[in-house]
Scaffold this motif. Structure first.
Motif, PDB file in Angstrom:
ATOM      1  N   ARG A  87      12.629   4.454  -2.696  1.00  0.00           N
ATOM      2  CA  ARG A  87      12.636   3.769  -1.410  1.00  0.00           C
ATOM      3  C   ARG A  87      11.244   3.226  -1.113  1.00  0.00           C
ATOM      4  O   ARG A  87      10.265   3.964  -1.140  1.00  0.00           O
ATOM      5  CB  ARG A  87      13.108   4.705  -0.292  1.00  0.00           C
ATOM      6  CG  ARG A  87      14.604   4.966  -0.332  1.00  0.00           C
ATOM      7  CD  ARG A  87      15.045   5.963   0.735  1.00  0.00           C
ATOM      8  NE  ARG A  87      16.484   6.006   0.872  1.00  0.00           N
ATOM      9  CZ  ARG A  87      17.308   6.647   0.049  1.00  0.00           C
ATOM     10  NH1 ARG A  87      16.807   7.315  -0.971  1.00  0.00           N
ATOM     11  NH2 ARG A  87      18.609   6.632   0.236  1.00  0.00           N
ATOM     12  N   TYR A  88      11.189   1.933  -0.828  1.00  0.00           N
ATOM     13  CA  TYR A  88       9.921   1.246  -0.601  1.00  0.00           C
ATOM     14  C   TYR A  88      10.003   0.417   0.676  1.00  0.00           C
ATOM     15  O   TYR A  88      11.072  -0.104   1.029  1.00  0.00           O
ATOM     16  CB  TYR A  88       9.587   0.310  -1.766  1.00  0.00           C
ATOM     17  CG  TYR A  88       9.233   1.001  -3.057  1.00  0.00           C
ATOM     18  CD1 TYR A  88       7.913   1.082  -3.486  1.00  0.00           C
ATOM     19  CD2 TYR A  88      10.218   1.573  -3.860  1.00  0.00           C
ATOM     20  CE1 TYR A  88       7.591   1.711  -4.687  1.00  0.00           C
ATOM     21  CE2 TYR A  88       9.892   2.200  -5.052  1.00  0.00           C
ATOM     22  CZ  TYR A  88       8.581   2.263  -5.458  1.00  0.00           C
ATOM     23  OH  TYR A  88       8.266   2.892  -6.635  1.00  0.00           O
ATOM     24  N   THR A  89       8.870   0.274   1.338  1.00  0.00           N
ATOM     25  CA  THR A  89       8.792  -0.623   2.482  1.00  0.00           C
ATOM     26  C   THR A  89       8.524  -2.038   1.979  1.00  0.00           C
ATOM     27  O   THR A  89       8.144  -2.252   0.820  1.00  0.00           O
ATOM     28  CB  THR A  89       7.672  -0.197   3.437  1.00  0.00           C
ATOM     29  OG1 THR A  89       6.398  -0.344   2.766  1.00  0.00           O
ATOM     30  CG2 THR A  89       7.842   1.255   3.874  1.00  0.00           C
ATOM     31  N   ALA A  90       8.696  -3.015   2.882  1.00  0.00           N
ATOM     32  CA  ALA A  90       8.439  -4.406   2.502  1.00  0.00           C
ATOM     33  C   ALA A  90       6.977  -4.599   2.106  1.00  0.00           C
ATOM     34  O   ALA A  90       6.668  -5.325   1.157  1.00  0.00           O
ATOM     35  CB  ALA A  90       8.808  -5.328   3.659  1.00  0.00           C
ATOM     36  N   ALA A  91       6.063  -3.945   2.833  1.00  0.00           N
ATOM     37  CA  ALA A  91       4.634  -4.068   2.514  1.00  0.00           C
ATOM     38  C   ALA A  91       4.324  -3.475   1.148  1.00  0.00           C
ATOM     39  O   ALA A  91       3.519  -4.024   0.388  1.00  0.00           O
ATOM     40  CB  ALA A  91       3.806  -3.380   3.592  1.00  0.00           C
ATOM     41  N   GLU A  92       4.964  -2.363   0.815  1.00  0.00           N
ATOM     42  CA  GLU A  92       4.733  -1.736  -0.487  1.00  0.00           C
ATOM     43  C   GLU A  92       5.245  -2.616  -1.620  1.00  0.00           C
ATOM     44  O   GLU A  92       4.617  -2.698  -2.686  1.00  0.00           O
ATOM     45  CB  GLU A  92       5.395  -0.364  -0.529  1.00  0.00           C
ATOM     46  CG  GLU A  92       4.691   0.669   0.351  1.00  0.00           C
ATOM     47  CD  GLU A  92       5.484   1.945   0.537  1.00  0.00           C
ATOM     48  OE1 GLU A  92       4.896   2.938   0.979  1.00  0.00           O
ATOM     49  OE2 GLU A  92       6.708   1.935   0.242  1.00  0.00           O
ATOM     50  N   LEU A  93       6.370  -3.282  -1.423  1.00  0.00           N
ATOM     51  CA  LEU A  93       6.875  -4.198  -2.440  1.00  0.00           C
ATOM     52  C   LEU A  93       5.916  -5.357  -2.661  1.00  0.00           C
ATOM     53  O   LEU A  93       5.690  -5.786  -3.799  1.00  0.00           O
ATOM     54  CB  LEU A  93       8.248  -4.741  -2.027  1.00  0.00           C
ATOM     55  CG  LEU A  93       9.440  -3.794  -2.122  1.00  0.00           C
ATOM     56  CD1 LEU A  93      10.691  -4.480  -1.604  1.00  0.00           C
ATOM     57  CD2 LEU A  93       9.655  -3.315  -3.554  1.00  0.00           C
ATOM     58  N   THR A  94       5.330  -5.853  -1.581  1.00  0.00           N
ATOM     59  CA  THR A  94       4.402  -6.974  -1.688  1.00  0.00           C
ATOM     60  C   THR A  94       3.168  -6.598  -2.490  1.00  0.00           C
ATOM     61  O   THR A  94       2.614  -7.424  -3.223  1.00  0.00           O
ATOM     62  CB  THR A  94       3.985  -7.445  -0.282  1.00  0.00           C
ATOM     63  OG1 THR A  94       5.158  -7.826   0.454  1.00  0.00           O
ATOM     64  CG2 THR A  94       3.037  -8.631  -0.361  1.00  0.00           C
ATOM     65  N   ASP A  95       2.729  -5.353  -2.364  1.00  0.00           N
ATOM     66  CA  ASP A  95       1.509  -4.901  -3.040  1.00  0.00           C
ATOM     67  C   ASP A  95       1.713  -4.590  -4.521  1.00  0.00           C
ATOM     68  O   ASP A  95       0.738  -4.382  -5.248  1.00  0.00           O
ATOM     69  CB  ASP A  95       0.952  -3.657  -2.343  1.00  0.00           C
ATOM     70  CG  ASP A  95       0.409  -3.973  -0.960  1.00  0.00           C
ATOM     71  OD1 ASP A  95       0.088  -5.149  -0.711  1.00  0.00           O
ATOM     72  OD2 ASP A  95       0.321  -3.044  -0.128  1.00  0.00           O
ATOM     73  N   LEU A  96       2.965  -4.551  -4.988  1.00  0.00           N
ATOM     74  CA  LEU A  96       3.231  -4.194  -6.379  1.00  0.00           C
ATOM     75  C   LEU A  96       2.885  -5.346  -7.320  1.00  0.00           C
ATOM     76  O   LEU A  96       3.125  -6.515  -7.005  1.00  0.00           O
ATOM     77  CB  LEU A  96       4.697  -3.818  -6.562  1.00  0.00           C
ATOM     78  CG  LEU A  96       5.200  -2.564  -5.833  1.00  0.00           C
ATOM     79  CD1 LEU A  96       6.693  -2.407  -6.039  1.00  0.00           C
ATOM     80  CD2 LEU A  96       4.465  -1.314  -6.318  1.00  0.00           C
ATOM     81  N   ASP A  97       2.340  -5.014  -8.487  1.00  0.00           N
ATOM     82  CA  ASP A  97       2.195  -6.015  -9.529  1.00  0.00           C
ATOM     83  C   ASP A  97       3.478  -6.046 -10.355  1.00  0.00           C
ATOM     84  O   ASP A  97       4.474  -5.392 -10.012  1.00  0.00           O
ATOM     85  CB  ASP A  97       0.972  -5.726 -10.402  1.00  0.00           C
ATOM     86  CG  ASP A  97       1.021  -4.338 -11.052  1.00  0.00           C
ATOM     87  OD1 ASP A  97       2.096  -3.689 -11.030  1.00  0.00           O
ATOM     88  OD2 ASP A  97      -0.013  -3.904 -11.594  1.00  0.00           O
ATOM     89  N   ASP A  98       3.475  -6.814 -11.434  1.00  0.00           N
ATOM     90  CA  ASP A  98       4.705  -6.967 -12.215  1.00  0.00           C
ATOM     91  C   ASP A  98       5.199  -5.629 -12.761  1.00  0.00           C
ATOM     92  O   ASP A  98       6.388  -5.308 -12.681  1.00  0.00           O
ATOM     93  CB  ASP A  98       4.473  -7.940 -13.380  1.00  0.00           C
ATOM     94  CG  ASP A  98       4.242  -9.363 -12.888  1.00  0.00           C
ATOM     95  OD1 ASP A  98       4.671  -9.666 -11.769  1.00  0.00           O
ATOM     96  OD2 ASP A  98       3.632 -10.153 -13.630  1.00  0.00           O
ATOM     97  N   GLN A  99       4.292  -4.821 -13.328  1.00  0.00           N
ATOM     98  CA  GLN A  99       4.694  -3.532 -13.880  1.00  0.00           C
ATOM     99  C   GLN A  99       5.119  -2.580 -12.777  1.00  0.00           C
ATOM    100  O   GLN A  99       6.046  -1.781 -12.952  1.00  0.00           O
ATOM    101  CB  GLN A  99       3.548  -2.918 -14.693  1.00  0.00           C
ATOM    102  CG  GLN A  99       3.913  -1.605 -15.382  1.00  0.00           C
ATOM    103  CD  GLN A  99       5.114  -1.722 -16.289  1.00  0.00           C
ATOM    104  OE1 GLN A  99       5.292  -2.742 -16.974  1.00  0.00           O
ATOM    105  NE2 GLN A  99       5.952  -0.696 -16.307  1.00  0.00           N
TER     106      GLN A  99
END
Length: 222
Positions: A87-99
């Motif tokens: 489970r991730y927040t929208a902000a956490e998804l934005t901060d993710l790189d490709d991997q």
């Protein structure tokens, strides 16, 4: 002869572990509890020493700082546990790189009851294979974060045809993207059998706890 309750329980536990939904065992949590106990003991001894050498004022200040630090640590720990549970927040998804997005998708698939195999090393690009107890198979590819926008049509994942995998049908292909697919992307995907596009809006809903079934992906196994 029907199976005993013990064998049924063992089978159920084995299935949950295979799906990554079974809780940790005693040997997994024992080191954590031991470390926590030692930390509490050390803190108590430290507060006693501080009270005896520095007085009540310093002790009160230390307790306040410990409470603030403990609250921040608890929030951080909850976030880590939540993300590990898929489970991730929208902000956490934005901060993710490709991997990071591949790791997040792996956790979300396991949360939905899928067993996941990371084929990135074999395919040379981010790629996941997943299957569940219903016999559904997924071929999950990712549109890179740095992919150009506009009307450039994406290249979809080729069907998986490795031998020795469960099931006999062709896996449902899903392309994950944190942004919006162009009209050309949608038109191209509509011509591909068994291919689904999962855009940023659907990805956020998936990350907050909705399953792929609730998003309409993939179709139910026959």
């Amino acid at each position: 002869m029907p199976d005993s309750r013990r064998s049924q329980r063992r089978r159920a536990v084995s299935e949950l572990r295979a799906q990554g939904r079974y809780g940790p065992e005693l040997r997994d949590v024992l080191p954590v509890f031991a470390g926590l106990g030692l930390s509490v003991l050390a803190a108590v001894l430290g507060f006693v020493w501080l009270y005896r050498t520095q007085g009540v004022a310093c002790l009160a200040l230390a307790l306040l700082l410990a409470a603030i630090g403990g609250s921040a640590g608890l929030r951080l720990r909850r976030g880590v546990v939540r993300r590990r549970g898929g489970r991730y927040t929208a902000a956490e998804l934005t901060d993710l790189d490709d991997q990071g997005l591949v790791v997040a998708a792996t956790r979300m698939l396991r949360r939905d009851g899928y067993q996941v195999v990371d084929l990135t090393a074999r395919k040379g690009r981010p790629r996941l294979y997943a299957h569940d107890a219903q016999g559904r198979e997924l071929d999950v590819a990712f549109r890179p974060v740095s992919a150009p926008g506009g009307d450039e049509t994406i290249s979809g994942p080729a069907p998986l045809r490795e031998t020795g995998r469960p099931g006999t049908g062709r896996p449902t292909s899903i392309i994950v993207h944190r942004g919006d697919f162009s009209r050309a992307d949608v038109l191209w995907a509509s011509r591909q059998e068994g291919l689904h596009l999962l855009d940023g809006h659907q990805l956020q809903r998936w990350a907050t706890g909705q399953s792929l079934d609730e998003l309409g992906l993939p179709p139910q196994a026959r």
